[in-house]
Design a protein around this motif. Structure first.
Motif, PDB file in Angstrom:
ATOM      1  N   ALA A  13       0.773  -1.172   0.137  1.00  0.00           N
ATOM      2  CA  ALA A  13      -0.117  -0.039  -0.067  1.00  0.00           C
ATOM      3  C   ALA A  13       0.683   1.144   0.009  1.00  0.00           C
ATOM      4  O   ALA A  13       1.903   1.228   0.724  1.00  0.00           O
ATOM      5  CB  ALA A  13      -0.880   0.013   1.213  1.00  0.00           C
ATOM      6  N   TYR A  14       0.294   2.381  -0.948  1.00  0.00           N
ATOM      7  CA  TYR A  14       1.228   3.569  -0.874  1.00  0.00           C
ATOM      8  C   TYR A  14       0.037   4.460  -1.058  1.00  0.00           C
ATOM      9  O   TYR A  14      -0.771   4.322  -2.095  1.00  0.00           O
ATOM     10  CB  TYR A  14       1.927   3.728  -2.023  1.00  0.00           C
ATOM     11  N   THR A  15       0.131   5.496  -0.114  1.00  0.00           N
ATOM     12  CA  THR A  15      -0.833   6.669  -0.283  1.00  0.00           C
ATOM     13  C   THR A  15       0.267   7.898   0.009  1.00  0.00           C
ATOM     14  O   THR A  15       0.651   7.980   0.882  1.00  0.00           O
ATOM     15  CB  THR A  15      -1.847   6.577   1.005  1.00  0.00           C
ATOM     16  N   SER A  16       0.125   8.687  -1.047  1.00  0.00           N
ATOM     17  CA  SER A  16       0.958  10.079  -0.983  1.00  0.00           C
ATOM     18  C   SER A  16       0.195  11.129   0.001  1.00  0.00           C
ATOM     19  O   SER A  16      -0.994  10.824   0.026  1.00  0.00           O
ATOM     20  CB  SER A  16       0.848  10.473  -2.357  1.00  0.00           C
ATOM     21  N   PRO A  17       1.085  12.000   0.284  1.00  0.00           N
ATOM     22  CA  PRO A  17       0.530  13.138   1.072  1.00  0.00           C
ATOM     23  C   PRO A  17      -0.038  13.958  -0.004  1.00  0.00           C
ATOM     24  O   PRO A  17      -0.314  13.865  -1.245  1.00  0.00           O
ATOM     25  CB  PRO A  17       1.729  14.024   1.282  1.00  0.00           C
ATOM     26  N   PRO A  18      -1.330  14.517   0.657  1.00  0.00           N
ATOM     27  CA  PRO A  18      -2.318  15.269  -0.450  1.00  0.00           C
ATOM     28  C   PRO A  18      -1.412  16.563  -1.257  1.00  0.00           C
ATOM     29  O   PRO A  18      -0.486  16.918  -0.894  1.00  0.00           O
ATOM     30  CB  PRO A  18      -3.162  16.194   0.764  1.00  0.00           C
ATOM     31  N   GLY A  19      -2.139  16.167  -2.503  1.00  0.00           N
ATOM     32  CA  GLY A  19      -1.471  17.028  -3.542  1.00  0.00           C
ATOM     33  C   GLY A  19      -0.032  16.559  -4.220  1.00  0.00           C
ATOM     34  O   GLY A  19       0.432  17.481  -4.977  1.00  0.00           O
ATOM     35  N   VAL A  20       0.290  15.612  -3.835  1.00  0.00           N
ATOM     36  CA  VAL A  20       1.894  15.172  -4.094  1.00  0.00           C
ATOM     37  C   VAL A  20       1.818  13.931  -5.195  1.00  0.00           C
ATOM     38  O   VAL A  20       0.925  13.032  -4.968  1.00  0.00           O
ATOM     39  CB  VAL A  20       2.682  14.713  -2.915  1.00  0.00           C
ATOM     40  N   THR A  21       2.343  14.214  -6.298  1.00  0.00           N
ATOM     41  CA  THR A  21       2.473  13.205  -7.270  1.00  0.00           C
ATOM     42  C   THR A  21       3.738  12.239  -6.954  1.00  0.00           C
ATOM     43  O   THR A  21       4.615  12.859  -7.087  1.00  0.00           O
ATOM     44  CB  THR A  21       2.414  13.815  -8.592  1.00  0.00           C
ATOM     45  N   PRO A  22       3.658  11.002  -6.834  1.00  0.00           N
ATOM     46  CA  PRO A  22       4.886  10.269  -6.438  1.00  0.00           C
ATOM     47  C   PRO A  22       5.813  10.057  -7.593  1.00  0.00           C
ATOM     48  O   PRO A  22       5.418  10.071  -8.653  1.00  0.00           O
ATOM     49  CB  PRO A  22       4.182   9.216  -5.750  1.00  0.00           C
ATOM     50  N   PRO A  64     -11.947   6.302  -0.454  1.00  0.00           N
ATOM     51  CA  PRO A  64     -12.800   6.266  -1.654  1.00  0.00           C
ATOM     52  C   PRO A  64     -12.245   7.336  -2.918  1.00  0.00           C
ATOM     53  O   PRO A  64     -11.572   8.204  -2.398  1.00  0.00           O
ATOM     54  CB  PRO A  64     -14.002   7.212  -1.307  1.00  0.00           C
ATOM     55  N   PRO A  65     -12.483   7.094  -3.988  1.00  0.00           N
ATOM     56  CA  PRO A  65     -11.869   7.820  -5.241  1.00  0.00           C
ATOM     57  C   PRO A  65     -12.495   9.223  -5.307  1.00  0.00           C
ATOM     58  O   PRO A  65     -13.530   9.424  -4.991  1.00  0.00           O
ATOM     59  CB  PRO A  65     -12.343   6.983  -6.513  1.00  0.00           C
ATOM     60  N   TRP A  66     -11.676  10.277  -5.856  1.00  0.00           N
ATOM     61  CA  TRP A  66     -12.151  11.525  -6.208  1.00  0.00           C
ATOM     62  C   TRP A  66     -13.422  11.305  -7.054  1.00  0.00           C
ATOM     63  O   TRP A  66     -14.468  12.161  -6.766  1.00  0.00           O
ATOM     64  CB  TRP A  66     -11.337  12.198  -6.953  1.00  0.00           C
ATOM     65  N   SER A  67     -13.309  10.547  -7.982  1.00  0.00           N
ATOM     66  CA  SER A  67     -14.481  10.366  -8.933  1.00  0.00           C
ATOM     67  C   SER A  67     -14.645   8.825  -9.026  1.00  0.00           C
ATOM     68  O   SER A  67     -13.918   7.957  -9.065  1.00  0.00           O
ATOM     69  CB  SER A  67     -14.061  10.747 -10.577  1.00  0.00           C
ATOM     70  N   GLU A  68     -16.210   8.504  -8.797  1.00  0.00           N
ATOM     71  CA  GLU A  68     -16.481   7.000  -9.005  1.00  0.00           C
ATOM     72  C   GLU A  68     -15.999   6.406 -10.190  1.00  0.00           C
ATOM     73  O   GLU A  68     -15.857   4.970 -10.262  1.00  0.00           O
ATOM     74  CB  GLU A  68     -17.931   6.689  -8.866  1.00  0.00           C
ATOM     75  N   GLY A  69     -15.650   7.046 -11.279  1.00  0.00           N
ATOM     76  CA  GLY A  69     -15.380   6.351 -12.650  1.00  0.00           C
ATOM     77  C   GLY A  69     -13.767   6.608 -12.749  1.00  0.00           C
ATOM     78  O   GLY A  69     -13.303   6.110 -13.795  1.00  0.00           O
ATOM     79  N   ALA A  70     -12.863   6.505 -11.666  1.00  0.00           N
ATOM     80  CA  ALA A  70     -11.549   6.655 -11.785  1.00  0.00           C
ATOM     81  C   ALA A  70     -11.035   5.261 -12.184  1.00  0.00           C
ATOM     82  O   ALA A  70     -11.339   4.287 -11.626  1.00  0.00           O
ATOM     83  CB  ALA A  70     -11.033   6.824 -10.658  1.00  0.00           C
ATOM     84  N   HIS A  71     -10.515   5.310 -13.264  1.00  0.00           N
ATOM     85  CA  HIS A  71      -9.895   4.150 -14.026  1.00  0.00           C
ATOM     86  C   HIS A  71      -9.222   3.286 -12.764  1.00  0.00           C
ATOM     87  O   HIS A  71      -9.690   1.688 -12.942  1.00  0.00           O
ATOM     88  CB  HIS A  71      -8.929   4.315 -15.069  1.00  0.00           C
ATOM     89  N   GLY A  72      -8.250   3.478 -12.267  1.00  0.00           N
ATOM     90  CA  GLY A  72      -7.703   2.525 -11.330  1.00  0.00           C
ATOM     91  C   GLY A  72      -8.630   1.913 -10.079  1.00  0.00           C
ATOM     92  O   GLY A  72      -8.537   0.771  -9.966  1.00  0.00           O
ATOM     93  N   TYR A  96      -5.392   5.362  -8.136  1.00  0.00           N
ATOM     94  CA  TYR A  96      -6.124   6.504  -8.329  1.00  0.00           C
ATOM     95  C   TYR A  96      -5.964   7.783  -7.466  1.00  0.00           C
ATOM     96  O   TYR A  96      -5.257   7.552  -6.572  1.00  0.00           O
ATOM     97  CB  TYR A  96      -7.676   6.052  -8.340  1.00  0.00           C
ATOM     98  N   VAL A  97      -6.665   8.694  -7.468  1.00  0.00           N
ATOM     99  CA  VAL A  97      -6.817   9.756  -6.465  1.00  0.00           C
ATOM    100  C   VAL A  97      -7.892   9.555  -5.811  1.00  0.00           C
ATOM    101  O   VAL A  97      -8.959   9.542  -6.213  1.00  0.00           O
ATOM    102  CB  VAL A  97      -6.406  11.318  -7.341  1.00  0.00           C
ATOM    103  N   ASP A  98      -7.696   9.838  -4.516  1.00  0.00           N
ATOM    104  CA  ASP A  98      -8.687   9.973  -3.440  1.00  0.00           C
ATOM    105  C   ASP A  98      -9.527  11.177  -3.331  1.00  0.00           C
ATOM    106  O   ASP A  98      -8.914  12.236  -3.640  1.00  0.00           O
ATOM    107  CB  ASP A  98      -8.514   8.957  -2.366  1.00  0.00           C
ATOM    108  N   ARG A  99     -10.359  11.298  -2.704  1.00  0.00           N
ATOM    109  CA  ARG A  99     -11.151  12.545  -2.223  1.00  0.00           C
ATOM    110  C   ARG A  99     -10.482  13.589  -1.536  1.00  0.00           C
ATOM    111  O   ARG A  99     -10.824  14.612  -1.558  1.00  0.00           O
ATOM    112  CB  ARG A  99     -12.420  12.116  -1.482  1.00  0.00           C
ATOM    113  N   HIS A 100      -9.198  12.964  -1.004  1.00  0.00           N
ATOM    114  CA  HIS A 100      -8.327  14.090  -0.158  1.00  0.00           C
ATOM    115  C   HIS A 100      -7.204  14.638  -1.217  1.00  0.00           C
ATOM    116  O   HIS A 100      -6.187  14.947  -0.622  1.00  0.00           O
ATOM    117  CB  HIS A 100      -8.046  13.465   1.152  1.00  0.00           C
ATOM    118  N   ASP A 101      -7.432  14.070  -2.358  1.00  0.00           N
ATOM    119  CA  ASP A 101      -6.099  14.531  -3.432  1.00  0.00           C
ATOM    120  C   ASP A 101      -4.924  13.772  -2.981  1.00  0.00           C
ATOM    121  O   ASP A 101      -3.961  14.220  -3.491  1.00  0.00           O
ATOM    122  CB  ASP A 101      -6.063  16.237  -3.385  1.00  0.00           C
ATOM    123  N   ARG A 102      -5.081  12.556  -2.408  1.00  0.00           N
ATOM    124  CA  ARG A 102      -3.969  11.662  -2.538  1.00  0.00           C
ATOM    125  C   ARG A 102      -3.810  10.670  -3.317  1.00  0.00           C
ATOM    126  O   ARG A 102      -4.844  10.235  -3.954  1.00  0.00           O
ATOM    127  CB  ARG A 102      -3.810  10.996  -1.108  1.00  0.00           C
TER     128      ARG A 102
END
Length: 140
Positions: A13-22, A64-72, A96-102
């Motif tokens: 599992a990897y979750t980035s900080p909000p707004g950060v692209t790994p 949860p994803p930012w958008s329910e249609g997020a591909h990943g 995918y990007v979650d609702r907190h922009d991670r």
């Protein structure tokens, strides 16, 4: 089931900080890249396909994803059970990007890594051997 002999899945599992692209290294979807990482990065080892599917479902629900249609997100929702039960040479993943922009990355790496049924048992010259189980004890 013995980890040395039986199939199992290592959950990463990897979750980035909000707004950060790994960097690409942090979120690769290649299971071999994950299996080469230190064993300390394994968040769970699951012995049965349903255990692994449940872990993925719990992760998707917790992030949860930012958008329910997020591909990943959709990919993981649709294909995890199929890959775990019928296509074990495929890797269940979510990216995918979650609702907190991670950026959320979840990978269930099969171990030992099976070869696709359409591939010969021997490696081609450009291929590298699959990594050993990260939890395997080194031989003396």
């Amino acid at each position: 089931m013995n980890l040395q002999t039986g199939p199992h899945w290592h959950a990463y599992a990897y979750t980035s900080p909000p707004g950060v692209t790994p960097d690409d290294e942090e979120w690769s979807l290649d299971p071999d890249d994950w299996l080469k990482r230190p064993a300390a990065e394994i968040v769970a080892t699951l012995l049965e396909p349903e255990e692994a599917a449940t872990w993925m479902q719990q992760q998707l629900a917790a992030y949860p994803p930012w958008s329910e249609g997020a591909h990943g997100y959709v990919h993981a929702t649709l294909y995890t059970r199929q890959y775990l039960h019928r296509q074990q040479d495929q890797t269940p993943w979510a990216h995918y990007v979650d609702r907190h922009d991670r950026v959320v990355v979840r990978v269930l790496a099969a171990c030992p890594r099976p070869r696709p049924p359409s591939r010969p048992a021997e490696l081609y010259a450009w291929e590298t051997p699959v990594p050993p189980c990260p939890l395997a004890k080194p031989e003396p």
